[in-house]
Design a protein around this motif. Structure first.
Motif, PDB file in Angstrom:
ATOM      1  N   THR A  75      44.370 -15.767   1.747  1.00  0.00           N
ATOM      2  CA  THR A  75      44.424 -15.950   3.227  1.00  0.00           C
ATOM      3  C   THR A  75      43.280 -16.222   3.842  1.00  0.00           C
ATOM      4  OG1 THR A  75      44.304 -13.158   3.309  1.00  0.00           O
ATOM      5  CG2 THR A  75      46.552 -14.369   3.031  1.00  0.00           C
ATOM      6  N   ASN A  76      43.325 -16.583   5.157  1.00  0.00           N
ATOM      7  CA  ASN A  76      42.026 -16.886   5.922  1.00  0.00           C
ATOM      8  C   ASN A  76      41.241 -15.473   6.242  1.00  0.00           C
ATOM      9  OD1 ASN A  76      42.114 -19.632   6.034  1.00  0.00           O
ATOM     10  ND2 ASN A  76      43.567 -19.525   7.820  1.00  0.00           N
ATOM     11  N   PRO A  77      40.027 -15.459   6.566  1.00  0.00           N
ATOM     12  CA  PRO A  77      39.259 -14.318   7.016  1.00  0.00           C
ATOM     13  C   PRO A  77      39.813 -14.206   8.497  1.00  0.00           C
ATOM     14  CG  PRO A  77      37.702 -16.195   6.669  1.00  0.00           C
ATOM     15  CD  PRO A  77      38.969 -16.870   6.237  1.00  0.00           C
ATOM     16  N   VAL A  78      39.684 -12.981   9.250  1.00  0.00           N
ATOM     17  CA  VAL A  78      40.375 -13.018  10.551  1.00  0.00           C
ATOM     18  C   VAL A  78      39.432 -13.354  11.552  1.00  0.00           C
ATOM     19  CG1 VAL A  78      40.384 -11.095  12.206  1.00  0.00           C
ATOM     20  CG2 VAL A  78      41.240 -10.330   9.907  1.00  0.00           C
ATOM     21  N   TRP A  79      38.160 -13.639  11.284  1.00  0.00           N
ATOM     22  CA  TRP A  79      37.308 -14.471  12.318  1.00  0.00           C
ATOM     23  C   TRP A  79      37.928 -16.010  12.379  1.00  0.00           C
ATOM     24  CZ3 TRP A  79      34.865 -18.990  10.822  1.00  0.00           C
ATOM     25  CH2 TRP A  79      34.583 -19.016   9.383  1.00  0.00           C
ATOM     26  N   VAL A  80      38.766 -16.426  11.508  1.00  0.00           N
ATOM     27  CA  VAL A  80      39.199 -17.576  11.894  1.00  0.00           C
ATOM     28  C   VAL A  80      40.013 -17.788  12.877  1.00  0.00           C
ATOM     29  CG1 VAL A  80      40.801 -19.542  10.614  1.00  0.00           C
ATOM     30  CG2 VAL A  80      38.780 -18.625   9.437  1.00  0.00           C
ATOM     31  N   TYR A  81      41.023 -16.763  13.081  1.00  0.00           N
ATOM     32  CA  TYR A  81      41.960 -16.650  14.282  1.00  0.00           C
ATOM     33  C   TYR A  81      41.173 -16.313  15.213  1.00  0.00           C
ATOM     34  CZ  TYR A  81      45.027 -16.704   9.900  1.00  0.00           C
ATOM     35  OH  TYR A  81      45.508 -16.954   8.908  1.00  0.00           O
ATOM     36  N   ASN A  82      40.268 -15.801  15.368  1.00  0.00           N
ATOM     37  CA  ASN A  82      39.325 -15.430  16.620  1.00  0.00           C
ATOM     38  C   ASN A  82      38.933 -16.704  17.049  1.00  0.00           C
ATOM     39  OD1 ASN A  82      39.798 -12.756  16.072  1.00  0.00           O
ATOM     40  ND2 ASN A  82      37.717 -12.410  15.326  1.00  0.00           N
ATOM     41  N   LEU A  83      38.292 -17.676  16.299  1.00  0.00           N
ATOM     42  CA  LEU A  83      37.686 -18.978  16.503  1.00  0.00           C
ATOM     43  C   LEU A  83      38.857 -19.688  17.250  1.00  0.00           C
ATOM     44  CD1 LEU A  83      34.896 -19.559  14.034  1.00  0.00           C
ATOM     45  CD2 LEU A  83      34.726 -18.138  16.142  1.00  0.00           C
ATOM     46  N   ARG A  84      39.724 -19.849  16.683  1.00  0.00           N
ATOM     47  CA  ARG A  84      40.895 -20.915  17.067  1.00  0.00           C
ATOM     48  C   ARG A  84      41.601 -20.188  18.364  1.00  0.00           C
ATOM     49  NH1 ARG A  84      44.443 -20.768  11.231  1.00  0.00           N
ATOM     50  NH2 ARG A  84      43.087 -22.757  10.341  1.00  0.00           N
ATOM     51  N   ALA A  85      41.490 -19.117  18.776  1.00  0.00           N
ATOM     52  CA  ALA A  85      41.849 -18.547  20.058  1.00  0.00           C
ATOM     53  C   ALA A  85      40.683 -18.802  21.260  1.00  0.00           C
ATOM     54  CB  ALA A  85      42.100 -17.164  20.035  1.00  0.00           C
ATOM     55  N   HIS A  86      39.316 -18.519  20.647  1.00  0.00           N
ATOM     56  CA  HIS A  86      38.228 -18.370  21.738  1.00  0.00           C
ATOM     57  C   HIS A  86      37.098 -19.115  21.022  1.00  0.00           C
ATOM     58  CE1 HIS A  86      40.144 -15.194  23.785  1.00  0.00           C
ATOM     59  NE2 HIS A  86      40.324 -14.694  22.540  1.00  0.00           N
ATOM     60  N   ALA A  87      36.952 -20.424  21.616  1.00  0.00           N
ATOM     61  CA  ALA A  87      35.822 -21.146  20.958  1.00  0.00           C
ATOM     62  C   ALA A  87      34.518 -21.116  21.468  1.00  0.00           C
ATOM     63  CB  ALA A  87      36.253 -22.666  21.507  1.00  0.00           C
ATOM     64  N   ASP A  88      34.205 -20.178  22.309  1.00  0.00           N
ATOM     65  CA  ASP A  88      32.685 -19.920  22.752  1.00  0.00           C
ATOM     66  C   ASP A  88      32.368 -18.746  21.896  1.00  0.00           C
ATOM     67  OD1 ASP A  88      32.633 -21.636  24.812  1.00  0.00           O
ATOM     68  OD2 ASP A  88      33.699 -20.482  26.130  1.00  0.00           O
ATOM     69  N   VAL A  89      31.143 -19.105  21.327  1.00  0.00           N
ATOM     70  CA  VAL A  89      30.513 -18.197  20.241  1.00  0.00           C
ATOM     71  C   VAL A  89      29.104 -18.071  20.518  1.00  0.00           C
ATOM     72  CG1 VAL A  89      32.062 -18.703  18.472  1.00  0.00           C
ATOM     73  CG2 VAL A  89      29.971 -19.603  18.372  1.00  0.00           C
ATOM     74  N   GLN A  90      28.509 -17.210  19.781  1.00  0.00           N
ATOM     75  CA  GLN A  90      26.984 -17.077  19.945  1.00  0.00           C
ATOM     76  C   GLN A  90      26.445 -17.104  18.314  1.00  0.00           C
ATOM     77  OE1 GLN A  90      24.822 -13.518  21.328  1.00  0.00           O
ATOM     78  NE2 GLN A  90      24.531 -14.825  22.890  1.00  0.00           N
ATOM     79  N   VAL A  91      25.439 -18.131  18.010  1.00  0.00           N
ATOM     80  CA  VAL A  91      25.042 -17.941  16.660  1.00  0.00           C
ATOM     81  C   VAL A  91      23.387 -17.597  16.511  1.00  0.00           C
ATOM     82  CG1 VAL A  91      24.493 -19.294  14.737  1.00  0.00           C
ATOM     83  CG2 VAL A  91      26.645 -19.967  16.056  1.00  0.00           C
ATOM     84  N   ARG A  92      23.230 -16.528  15.696  1.00  0.00           N
ATOM     85  CA  ARG A  92      21.862 -16.086  15.679  1.00  0.00           C
ATOM     86  C   ARG A  92      21.579 -16.305  14.176  1.00  0.00           C
ATOM     87  NH1 ARG A  92      18.014 -12.309  16.674  1.00  0.00           N
ATOM     88  NH2 ARG A  92      18.876 -11.322  18.462  1.00  0.00           N
ATOM     89  N   ASP A  93      20.423 -17.268  14.211  1.00  0.00           N
ATOM     90  CA  ASP A  93      19.894 -17.929  13.002  1.00  0.00           C
ATOM     91  C   ASP A  93      18.322 -17.321  13.055  1.00  0.00           C
ATOM     92  OD1 ASP A  93      18.870 -19.392  11.033  1.00  0.00           O
ATOM     93  OD2 ASP A  93      19.415 -21.313  12.025  1.00  0.00           O
TER      94      ASP A  93
END
Length: 144
Positions: A75-93
């Motif tokens: 099964t997919n990780p939960v965050w996959v469904y989060n990204l499918r529903a909400h495309a705006d993210v923040q990436v800390r590198d």
């Protein structure tokens, strides 16, 4: 401002806490493997709460490639469904934080090219792909 809900998984929660509390100078590798990780902050698809996930650092120019492998689980990780529903993210590198927008990769040619980058950055992805019958989701995070 939405509520932040830390991961229920101890090592994930602890890595995010160390990464962020150090300003991106500690906790930047996956469980002391030496392989770099980023922290992706997104909104939960059911709760609307803020969620944070350490993922392998895979770059393609200014973009980050996010792989929903879950170690080859069925099964997919939960965050996959989060990204499918909400495309705006923040990436800390490490010490840099980027506002980004994700899109799921559907084009097979683009997917194949990006998959090679992913396996080069984290070779176990090849084994994860063999271990599952599902298509492992791949997202591109692009500057917002």
């Amino acid at each position: 401002m939405a509520e932040y809900i830390p991961s229920p998984t101890d090592w994930v929660r602890e890595q995010v806490e160390l990464y962020e509390s150090s300003g991106g100078t500690e906790g930047t590798t996956l469980r002391d493997t030496g392989l770099s990780v980023i922290v992706v902050t997104n909104r939960g698809n059911k709760t609307g709460a803020i969620r944070k996930t350490p993922l392998m650092r895979v770059k393609d120019g200014d973009n980050y490639i996010l792989v929903g492998s879950r170690g080859g689980a069925p099964t997919n990780p939960v965050w996959v469904y989060n990204l499918r529903a909400h495309a705006d993210v923040q990436v800390r590198d490490e010490t840099e934080v980027h506002d980004m927008r994700v899109r799921e990769v559907d084009d097979e040619e683009e997917r194949a090219r990006l998959w090679e980058l992913c396996v080069a950055a984290f070779p176990p992805y090849a084994d994860y792909k063999k271990a599952t019958e599902r298509t492992i989701p791949v997202f591109v995070a692009e500057p917002a």
